[in-house]
Motif scaffolding. Structure first.
Motif, PDB file in Angstrom:
ATOM      1  N   THR A 298      53.912  83.517  76.667  1.00  0.00           N
ATOM      2  CA  THR A 298      53.772  83.031  75.299  1.00  0.00           C
ATOM      3  C   THR A 298      52.566  83.679  74.636  1.00  0.00           C
ATOM      4  O   THR A 298      51.487  83.746  75.221  1.00  0.00           O
ATOM      5  CB  THR A 298      53.604  81.502  75.289  1.00  0.00           C
ATOM      6  OG1 THR A 298      54.763  80.897  75.874  1.00  0.00           O
ATOM      7  CG2 THR A 298      53.443  80.980  73.866  1.00  0.00           C
ATOM      8  N   VAL A 299      52.773  84.150  73.405  1.00  0.00           N
ATOM      9  CA  VAL A 299      51.699  84.743  72.616  1.00  0.00           C
ATOM     10  C   VAL A 299      51.308  83.739  71.531  1.00  0.00           C
ATOM     11  O   VAL A 299      52.116  83.410  70.660  1.00  0.00           O
ATOM     12  CB  VAL A 299      52.149  86.070  71.964  1.00  0.00           C
ATOM     13  CG1 VAL A 299      50.998  86.683  71.173  1.00  0.00           C
ATOM     14  CG2 VAL A 299      52.653  87.041  73.013  1.00  0.00           C
ATOM     15  N   ASP A 300      50.078  83.222  71.600  1.00  0.00           N
ATOM     16  CA  ASP A 300      49.564  82.288  70.595  1.00  0.00           C
ATOM     17  C   ASP A 300      48.822  83.067  69.512  1.00  0.00           C
ATOM     18  O   ASP A 300      47.970  83.909  69.812  1.00  0.00           O
ATOM     19  CB  ASP A 300      48.603  81.284  71.241  1.00  0.00           C
ATOM     20  CG  ASP A 300      49.301  80.352  72.216  1.00  0.00           C
ATOM     21  OD1 ASP A 300      50.490  80.059  71.995  1.00  0.00           O
ATOM     22  OD2 ASP A 300      48.670  79.942  73.207  1.00  0.00           O
ATOM     23  N   PHE A 301      49.131  82.762  68.260  1.00  0.00           N
ATOM     24  CA  PHE A 301      48.484  83.425  67.132  1.00  0.00           C
ATOM     25  C   PHE A 301      47.568  82.425  66.433  1.00  0.00           C
ATOM     26  O   PHE A 301      48.010  81.330  66.043  1.00  0.00           O
ATOM     27  CB  PHE A 301      49.516  83.961  66.149  1.00  0.00           C
ATOM     28  CG  PHE A 301      50.363  85.060  66.719  1.00  0.00           C
ATOM     29  CD1 PHE A 301      50.002  86.393  66.561  1.00  0.00           C
ATOM     30  CD2 PHE A 301      51.528  84.769  67.412  1.00  0.00           C
ATOM     31  CE1 PHE A 301      50.778  87.402  67.086  1.00  0.00           C
ATOM     32  CE2 PHE A 301      52.324  85.779  67.941  1.00  0.00           C
ATOM     33  CZ  PHE A 301      51.946  87.104  67.778  1.00  0.00           C
ATOM     34  N   THR A 302      46.302  82.785  66.278  1.00  0.00           N
ATOM     35  CA  THR A 302      45.314  81.937  65.608  1.00  0.00           C
ATOM     36  C   THR A 302      44.615  82.760  64.531  1.00  0.00           C
ATOM     37  O   THR A 302      44.882  83.950  64.358  1.00  0.00           O
ATOM     38  CB  THR A 302      44.272  81.405  66.614  1.00  0.00           C
ATOM     39  OG1 THR A 302      43.595  82.517  67.225  1.00  0.00           O
ATOM     40  CG2 THR A 302      44.944  80.565  67.692  1.00  0.00           C
ATOM     41  N   ALA A 303      43.710  82.110  63.786  1.00  0.00           N
ATOM     42  CA  ALA A 303      42.911  82.799  62.775  1.00  0.00           C
ATOM     43  C   ALA A 303      41.587  82.080  62.622  1.00  0.00           C
ATOM     44  O   ALA A 303      41.531  80.843  62.672  1.00  0.00           O
ATOM     45  CB  ALA A 303      43.636  82.858  61.438  1.00  0.00           C
ATOM     46  N   GLU A 304      40.512  82.851  62.469  1.00  0.00           N
ATOM     47  CA  GLU A 304      39.202  82.246  62.259  1.00  0.00           C
ATOM     48  C   GLU A 304      39.038  81.762  60.824  1.00  0.00           C
ATOM     49  O   GLU A 304      38.439  80.729  60.576  1.00  0.00           O
ATOM     50  CB  GLU A 304      38.103  83.255  62.606  1.00  0.00           C
ATOM     51  CG  GLU A 304      38.027  83.597  64.089  1.00  0.00           C
ATOM     52  CD  GLU A 304      36.844  84.500  64.399  1.00  0.00           C
ATOM     53  OE1 GLU A 304      36.054  84.777  63.455  1.00  0.00           O
ATOM     54  OE2 GLU A 304      36.710  84.924  65.548  1.00  0.00           O
ATOM     55  N   ASP A 305      39.564  82.523  59.885  1.00  0.00           N
ATOM     56  CA  ASP A 305      39.440  82.160  58.467  1.00  0.00           C
ATOM     57  C   ASP A 305      40.674  81.367  58.049  1.00  0.00           C
ATOM     58  O   ASP A 305      41.758  81.912  57.907  1.00  0.00           O
ATOM     59  CB  ASP A 305      39.310  83.419  57.611  1.00  0.00           C
ATOM     60  CG  ASP A 305      39.144  83.101  56.128  1.00  0.00           C
ATOM     61  OD1 ASP A 305      38.995  81.910  55.787  1.00  0.00           O
ATOM     62  OD2 ASP A 305      39.152  84.044  55.315  1.00  0.00           O
ATOM     63  N   LEU A 306      40.510  80.072  57.876  1.00  0.00           N
ATOM     64  CA  LEU A 306      41.625  79.199  57.509  1.00  0.00           C
ATOM     65  C   LEU A 306      41.559  78.781  56.049  1.00  0.00           C
ATOM     66  O   LEU A 306      42.223  77.835  55.637  1.00  0.00           O
ATOM     67  CB  LEU A 306      41.624  77.955  58.409  1.00  0.00           C
ATOM     68  CG  LEU A 306      41.791  78.225  59.910  1.00  0.00           C
ATOM     69  CD1 LEU A 306      41.680  76.921  60.703  1.00  0.00           C
ATOM     70  CD2 LEU A 306      43.121  78.890  60.187  1.00  0.00           C
ATOM     71  N   SER A 307      40.767  79.512  55.254  1.00  0.00           N
ATOM     72  CA  SER A 307      40.587  79.116  53.852  1.00  0.00           C
ATOM     73  C   SER A 307      41.635  79.728  52.932  1.00  0.00           C
ATOM     74  O   SER A 307      41.628  79.438  51.735  1.00  0.00           O
ATOM     75  CB  SER A 307      39.188  79.521  53.378  1.00  0.00           C
ATOM     76  OG  SER A 307      39.050  80.934  53.389  1.00  0.00           O
ATOM     77  N   VAL A 308      42.509  80.584  53.450  1.00  0.00           N
ATOM     78  CA  VAL A 308      43.486  81.238  52.585  1.00  0.00           C
ATOM     79  C   VAL A 308      44.522  80.229  52.086  1.00  0.00           C
ATOM     80  O   VAL A 308      44.828  79.235  52.755  1.00  0.00           O
ATOM     81  CB  VAL A 308      44.189  82.402  53.313  1.00  0.00           C
ATOM     82  CG1 VAL A 308      43.202  83.506  53.629  1.00  0.00           C
ATOM     83  CG2 VAL A 308      44.901  81.931  54.561  1.00  0.00           C
ATOM     84  N   LEU A 309      45.070  80.510  50.892  1.00  0.00           N
ATOM     85  CA  LEU A 309      46.111  79.655  50.325  1.00  0.00           C
ATOM     86  C   LEU A 309      47.476  79.917  50.966  1.00  0.00           C
ATOM     87  O   LEU A 309      48.346  79.052  50.944  1.00  0.00           O
ATOM     88  CB  LEU A 309      46.213  79.897  48.818  1.00  0.00           C
ATOM     89  CG  LEU A 309      44.999  79.524  47.974  1.00  0.00           C
ATOM     90  CD1 LEU A 309      45.203  79.994  46.539  1.00  0.00           C
ATOM     91  CD2 LEU A 309      44.761  78.029  48.014  1.00  0.00           C
ATOM     92  N   GLY A 310      47.640  81.115  51.493  1.00  0.00           N
ATOM     93  CA  GLY A 310      48.912  81.471  52.099  1.00  0.00           C
ATOM     94  C   GLY A 310      48.864  82.891  52.611  1.00  0.00           C
ATOM     95  O   GLY A 310      47.914  83.638  52.367  1.00  0.00           O
ATOM     96  N   TYR A 311      49.902  83.268  53.354  1.00  0.00           N
ATOM     97  CA  TYR A 311      50.009  84.631  53.862  1.00  0.00           C
ATOM     98  C   TYR A 311      51.470  84.958  54.107  1.00  0.00           C
ATOM     99  O   TYR A 311      52.335  84.074  54.182  1.00  0.00           O
ATOM    100  CB  TYR A 311      49.198  84.814  55.152  1.00  0.00           C
ATOM    101  CG  TYR A 311      49.581  83.867  56.278  1.00  0.00           C
ATOM    102  CD1 TYR A 311      50.739  84.064  57.033  1.00  0.00           C
ATOM    103  CD2 TYR A 311      48.778  82.773  56.592  1.00  0.00           C
ATOM    104  CE1 TYR A 311      51.086  83.199  58.057  1.00  0.00           C
ATOM    105  CE2 TYR A 311      49.118  81.902  57.615  1.00  0.00           C
ATOM    106  CZ  TYR A 311      50.273  82.123  58.349  1.00  0.00           C
ATOM    107  OH  TYR A 311      50.626  81.263  59.362  1.00  0.00           O
ATOM    108  N   GLN A 312      51.745  86.246  54.242  1.00  0.00           N
ATOM    109  CA  GLN A 312      53.075  86.710  54.596  1.00  0.00           C
ATOM    110  C   GLN A 312      52.930  88.077  55.276  1.00  0.00           C
ATOM    111  O   GLN A 312      51.940  88.786  55.056  1.00  0.00           O
ATOM    112  CB  GLN A 312      53.977  86.824  53.368  1.00  0.00           C
ATOM    113  CG  GLN A 312      53.493  87.831  52.331  1.00  0.00           C
ATOM    114  CD  GLN A 312      54.443  87.972  51.162  1.00  0.00           C
ATOM    115  OE1 GLN A 312      54.874  86.992  50.564  1.00  0.00           O
ATOM    116  NE2 GLN A 312      54.794  89.219  50.831  1.00  0.00           N
TER     117      GLN A 312
END
Length: 555
Positions: free
Chosen positions: A357-371
């Motif tokens: 399993t590959v877990d995807f995380t992010a340090e910067d969670l302030s974004v309104l959205g992504y694609q």
């Protein structure tokens, strides 16, 4: 040993030069510079250099967005190219010449009663060095005083978006006893000439291609805020664009349809067209509810007696509420922040047959959205399952799994933790960081700050590696084809690329060269342009990379 360098000549005198000097505002011409070099023993040597300064930069043309002229009593009117100039300029001194073609003597044009209506023109700007560039605009020829007698009348107009950008290739129907059709030019202009007086006419525009043009997760962000009443859309055209399912209201059901297009789950809005059109003269009784009463998408003329040259429409791209859609068929240039939104996962060595399993995380969670488009090497990896996290199943598209592609679109408020996970099976031993990357191949890779700034998206591994899409040429779609096909490719940096198509004997059939943006780009090719059938090859070349693929044209 030290030297004293003195300069003199056409650029002036400079004593004891110890480094580079900059001379500004030098006009084109030939200049002589005299050098005097003295060492610390008092020895002096002399030389002279001739410097030729040339003006190689094109002038910058600016055109008026159309002018209206009136036929004179003589039955004609003369227009000068300079009449359509709107502050064109050049980097060097000298007069600019304005002409209707590259011929600098083509300064004016004469219109007669046969030319009533909108006439598209090119305004060429030539500087003193002979450099040229041009802009496109139009001239509306009118006969309001009736000097043309019983000359046939015309219906003409402009189709532009809310920001006055002309819509190219919109289909415009004119119906009376029968129906005729034309398409708009790059300015959004259309004209129907030689119409009969006294007839009833209806003008109906339409365009139903490229539903994903201008549609992104940022539109979903803005529509969500509108639905929640946090930040309302401020124009009736934006609200019409937000009604993706054509229900006459804006709701979360519209977001569902828009996200499916973003994720490439579907290529069209199931219950709406790509573009809608509103009579430009229409005044909405309630701009915050443009659906009640319904807005006019057709302009009617009863017992037409005079030319109608302002039959204008406002074009609305469905799903695009931030007005980012291209209206001229060219890719829009992203104004991206230098920063990037980084997805993070752990690199690892894979064993053949291993399920992981590959877990995807992010340090910067302030974004309104992504694609983004997540690509994996399907020769090495088989996707077993998508595991929901902050992002759920509705935020992902699996339409292109057979090409090793997962599309993603998410917006909302992120909490700490795993954004999402993908479970894979390894078909052979490999390094994970060699098998995954993020690109814009199907869904553009972008994220949005709280201020609405556009960010790039990349994939980072905890060992410090970054997996970003590099140079890649994709298989044309559809293939085989007859009619039109699309060649997609990815560039690691913006720059010049050349696509060449040739037959099995090596004969070149078509060459296309242009400037392309960083990330995913496309070039459309028509079979009629190639005048060939069977197996062909196409090669993409940049300054540093080359790739070749095969295509097939069928009869």
């Amino acid at each position: 040993v030290s030297f004293e360098v003195d300069l003199s000549g056409d650029f002036g005198n400079y004593t004891d030069i110890q480094g580079d000097i900059t001379i500004n505002n030098v006009v084109p011409g030939s200049y002589t510079i005299y050098y005097s070099v003295t060492d610390n023993c008092g020895n002096t040597a002399y030389d002279q250099v001739t410097v030729v300064v040339e003006d190689c930069k094109l002038p910058t043309p600016y055109c008026l967005n159309g002018i209206v002229v009136e036929i004179m009593q003589t039955g004609m009117i003369q227009v000068w190219a300079s009449d359509l100039n709107l502050g064109s300029f050049d980097n060097c001194p000298g007069d600019l010449t304005y002409s209707f073609s590259p011929n600098v003597n083509d300064l004016g044009v004469t219109y007669t009663c046969d030319d009533l209506g909108q006439q598209p023109v090119e305004i060429w700007v030539t500087d003193a060095a002979g450099n040229q560039d041009f802009c496109e605009t139009f001239i509306v020829v009118q006969d309001n005083m009736g000097f043309c007698g019983s000359a046939p009348i015309a219906v003409a107009g402009l189709i532009t978006d809310e920001n006055d950008n002309g819509l190219l290739d919109a289909e415009v129907e004119l119906s009376s006893g029968n129906m005729v059709m034309t398409t708009t030019d790059a300015n959004g202009a259309f004209t129907f000439n030689n119409l009969e007086i006294g007839q009833d006419y209806s003008v109906t525009p339409g365009l139903n291609v490229d539903h994903d043009n201008g549609v992104s997760t940022y539109d979903v962000v803005l529509i969500s805020k509108h639905i929640l009443g946090v930040d309302l859309l401020d124009s009736p055209y934006q609200i019409i664009a937000a009604d993706a399912n054509g229900s006459g209201s804006v709701s979360t059901l519209d977001i569902v349809d828009i996200r499916k297009v973003i994720l490439q789950i579907v290529t069209e809005f199931p219950s709406n067209t790509s573009w809608r059109f509103v009579d430009a003269d229409y005044v909405f009784p309630n701009p915050m509810n443009p659906f009640n009463p319904g807005f006019p998408e057709v302009i009617n003329f009863n017992n037409l007696s005079t030319s109608q040259l302002a039959t204008d429409f406002v074009a609305v791209k469905i799903g695009d509420v931030n007005n980012s859609a291209s209206t001229n068929g060219l890719a829009e240039v992203d104004d991206r922040n230098a920063a990037a939104f980084a997805l993070t996962t752990t690199d690892r060595n894979l064993s053949e047959g291993e399920t992981f399993t590959v877990d995807f995380t992010a340090e910067d969670l302030s974004v309104l959205g992504y694609q983004f488009t997540l690509e994996f090497d399907q020769n090495v990896l088989t996707l077993v399952d998508l595991v929901e996290g902050v992002a759920t199943e509705e935020n992902f598209g699996m339409t292109h799994l057979n090409q090793g592609v997962v599309t993603a679109s998410w917006n909302g408020v992120a909490s700490e933790g795993v954004l999402f996970s993908l479970e894979f099976k390894a078909n052979k031993a490999a390094q994970l960081s060699d098998l995954l990357n993020i690109s814009s191949r199907y869904t553009a890779a972008e994220a949005y700050t709280q201020n609405g700034d556009l960010l790039d998206v990349n994939l980072q591994f905890t060992n410090g590696l970054t997996a970003a899409a590099g140079f890649e040429l994709y298989q044309n779609v559809p293939n085989p084809f007859n009619g039109e096909t699309v060649v997609g490719f990815n560039l690691p940096e913006a720059g010049t690329a050349t696509l060449s198509v040739y037959d099995i004997s090596g004969k070149t059939l078509k060459v296309m060269r242009g400037e392309f943006a960083k990330g995913y780009n496309t070039i459309n090719i028509r079979s009629t342009e190639l005048a060939a059938t069977g197996v062909l090859y196409y090669t993409l070349e940049t300054a540093n990379e080359t790739a070749t693929m095969k295509m097939i044209i069928i009869e």
